[in-house]
Design an enzyme around this catalytic site. Sequence first.
Site, PDB file in Angstrom:
ATOM      1  N   HIS A 132       0.815  -1.228   0.000  1.00  0.00           N
ATOM      2  CA  HIS A 132       0.000   0.000   0.000  1.00  0.00           C
ATOM      3  C   HIS A 132       0.841   1.267   0.000  1.00  0.00           C
ATOM      4  O   HIS A 132       0.349   2.331   0.367  1.00  0.00           O
ATOM      5  CB  HIS A 132      -0.960  -0.010   1.206  1.00  0.00           C
ATOM      6  CG  HIS A 132      -2.032  -1.069   1.105  1.00  0.00           C
ATOM      7  ND1 HIS A 132      -2.806  -1.463   2.178  1.00  0.00           N
ATOM      8  CD2 HIS A 132      -2.455  -1.806   0.048  1.00  0.00           C
ATOM      9  CE1 HIS A 132      -3.660  -2.405   1.780  1.00  0.00           C
ATOM     10  NE2 HIS A 132      -3.461  -2.630   0.494  1.00  0.00           N
ATOM     11  N   CYS A 164       3.681  12.461  -7.909  1.00  0.00           N
ATOM     12  CA  CYS A 164       2.744  13.342  -8.603  1.00  0.00           C
ATOM     13  C   CYS A 164       1.456  12.573  -8.887  1.00  0.00           C
ATOM     14  O   CYS A 164       1.492  11.433  -9.352  1.00  0.00           O
ATOM     15  CB  CYS A 164       3.374  13.836  -9.911  1.00  0.00           C
ATOM     16  SG  CYS A 164       2.190  14.743 -10.932  1.00  0.00           S
ATOM     17  N   CYS A 184       1.518  12.410 -13.128  1.00  0.00           N
ATOM     18  CA  CYS A 184       2.505  11.654 -13.912  1.00  0.00           C
ATOM     19  C   CYS A 184       3.247  10.611 -13.069  1.00  0.00           C
ATOM     20  O   CYS A 184       4.077   9.885 -13.600  1.00  0.00           O
ATOM     21  CB  CYS A 184       3.511  12.608 -14.560  1.00  0.00           C
ATOM     22  SG  CYS A 184       4.668  13.351 -13.395  1.00  0.00           S
ATOM     23  N   SER A 220      -7.153  -7.299   9.711  1.00  0.00           N
ATOM     24  CA  SER A 220      -8.549  -7.716   9.792  1.00  0.00           C
ATOM     25  C   SER A 220      -8.921  -8.584   8.591  1.00  0.00           C
ATOM     26  O   SER A 220     -10.000  -9.162   8.564  1.00  0.00           O
ATOM     27  CB  SER A 220      -9.465  -6.488   9.874  1.00  0.00           C
ATOM     28  OG  SER A 220      -9.222  -5.633   8.785  1.00  0.00           O
TER      29      SER A 220
HETATM   30  P1  OAD Z   1      -7.289  -3.017  10.321  1.00  0.00           P
HETATM   31  O1  OAD Z   1      -7.333  -1.769  11.123  1.00  0.00           O
HETATM   32  O2  OAD Z   1      -8.434  -3.308   9.413  1.00  0.00           O
HETATM   33  O3  OAD Z   1      -7.139  -4.273  11.294  1.00  0.00           O
HETATM   34  C1  OAD Z   1      -6.206  -4.287  12.318  1.00  0.00           C
HETATM   35  C2  OAD Z   1      -6.229  -5.663  12.969  1.00  0.00           C
HETATM   36  O4  OAD Z   1      -5.196  -5.689  13.939  1.00  0.00           O
HETATM   37  C3  OAD Z   1      -7.527  -6.014  13.670  1.00  0.00           C
HETATM   38  O5  OAD Z   1      -7.979  -7.296  13.236  1.00  0.00           O
HETATM   39  C4  OAD Z   1      -7.150  -6.045  15.153  1.00  0.00           C
HETATM   40  O6  OAD Z   1      -7.871  -7.041  15.900  1.00  0.00           O
HETATM   41  C5  OAD Z   1      -5.680  -6.396  15.073  1.00  0.00           C
HETATM   42  N1  OAD Z   1      -4.869  -5.957  16.216  1.00  0.00           N
HETATM   43  C6  OAD Z   1      -5.057  -4.913  17.048  1.00  0.00           C
HETATM   44  N2  OAD Z   1      -4.067  -4.836  17.952  1.00  0.00           N
HETATM   45  C7  OAD Z   1      -3.219  -5.855  17.681  1.00  0.00           C
HETATM   46  C8  OAD Z   1      -1.989  -6.310  18.250  1.00  0.00           C
HETATM   47  N3  OAD Z   1      -1.427  -5.681  19.294  1.00  0.00           N
HETATM   48  N4  OAD Z   1      -1.398  -7.396  17.701  1.00  0.00           N
HETATM   49  C9  OAD Z   1      -1.946  -8.033  16.644  1.00  0.00           C
HETATM   50  N5  OAD Z   1      -3.098  -7.644  16.064  1.00  0.00           N
HETATM   51  C10 OAD Z   1      -3.731  -6.579  16.576  1.00  0.00           C
HETATM   52  O7  OAD Z   1      -5.893  -2.996   9.544  1.00  0.00           O
HETATM   53  P2  OAD Z   1      -5.481  -3.704   8.183  1.00  0.00           P
HETATM   54  O8  OAD Z   1      -6.023  -5.088   8.115  1.00  0.00           O
HETATM   55  O9  OAD Z   1      -4.032  -3.513   8.045  1.00  0.00           O
HETATM   56  O10 OAD Z   1      -5.494   0.457   3.452  1.00  0.00           O
HETATM   57  O11 OAD Z   1      -6.234  -2.804   7.124  1.00  0.00           O
HETATM   58  C11 OAD Z   1      -6.032  -3.058   5.779  1.00  0.00           C
HETATM   59  C12 OAD Z   1      -6.049  -1.775   5.009  1.00  0.00           C
HETATM   60  O12 OAD Z   1      -7.234  -1.043   5.291  1.00  0.00           O
HETATM   61  C13 OAD Z   1      -4.944  -0.799   5.390  1.00  0.00           C
HETATM   62  O13 OAD Z   1      -3.714  -1.097   4.770  1.00  0.00           O
HETATM   63  C14 OAD Z   1      -5.506   0.491   4.889  1.00  0.00           C
HETATM   64  C15 OAD Z   1      -6.904   0.371   5.416  1.00  0.00           C
HETATM   65  O14 OAD Z   1      -7.878   1.117   4.748  1.00  0.00           O
HETATM   66  C16 OAD Z   1      -5.014   1.479   2.751  1.00  0.00           C
HETATM   67  O15 OAD Z   1      -4.581   2.474   3.292  1.00  0.00           O
HETATM   68  C17 OAD Z   1      -5.058   1.251   1.295  1.00  0.00           C
END
Ligand code: OAD
Length: 248
Positions: A119, A127, A130, A188
């Site tokens: 990501h 930019c 471009c 998640s």
């Molecule tokens: P999320 O915020 O959706 O999920 C975070 C996960 O981490 C949850 O399932 C929590 O239960 C878990 N969690 C919390 N504390 C923790 C700990 N101490 N140890 C282990 N796990 C823990 O984050 P992502 O799955 O990364 O996209 O989200 C995916 C994408 O959604 C991100 O990259 C971002 C967002 O929109 C973009 O920016 C394109």
Amino acid sequence: MQPSSELLKLLRERVATVVLTGAGISAESGIATFRGGTGSLWDKFRPEELASADGFLANPKLVWEWYQWRRRLINEAGPNPGHLTLAEMEKELPNFTLITQNVDNLHQRAGSKEVIELHGNIHRNKCQRCAAPFPDIDFEPEHLPQCPCGGSIRPDVVWFGEMLPEAALNLATQRSAKARLFFSIGTSAVVYPAADLPLIAKRCGAYLVEINPEETMLTPFADEVFSAPSGSALPEIWRHVRSGIHAS
Ligand code: OAD
């Protein structure tokens, strides 16, 4: 939090290992996750305003202020024992791949050398028109940075509705398909295509491990689940592996 003998065996045999991380791995560094109750980013802010090209074109100043605020928080934070353990695993395991959905650069700051960033990275800019890279820009709210082509400069992160960087996604998919051991940590598992990687690995025969204090869509497919924060689970798993290595 005792790892199974199967997991220890795979790690001690140094099989092809792939790790996918999400925002949860940085939670113990004090960086808010995107989902999961009050305090999470998408609970407090609107992704369509702050993390989409349309939102940026409508209000670039607001988007830049939000990213500058996040950059400050990230700069003030540091890697936690979860990040540090993954950097150690990279050194010890010859066939190890780290894939992250995070943009916070904390894996690199922990010492990980090869990180597949799906990501983007919040510390880079590009930019909007471009895609030219802009490593260092002075941001002033009154004079938003512009590219010589006339396009607006923006953070080099993937926003909603945008494609992932092709080379990174291809490499992540190839490595996942070849993995014999796959860890899904702190995600998640709802944002695609990243959320597909653990399932690709599983379909191709990998042993799937999840580390997350909460259940996710992936939990029913996992061979082993650590319902614990990664900052304690990962060092604990690795401690067991190392004690076996030293004993043999
Ligand atoms: P999320 O915020 O959706 O999920 C975070 C996960 O981490 C949850 O399932 C929590 O239960 C878990 N969690 C919390 N504390 C923790 C700990 N101490 N140890 C282990 N796990 C823990 O984050 P992502 O799955 O990364 O996209 O989200 C995916 C994408 O959604 C991100 O990259 C971002 C967002 O929109 C973009 O920016 C394109």
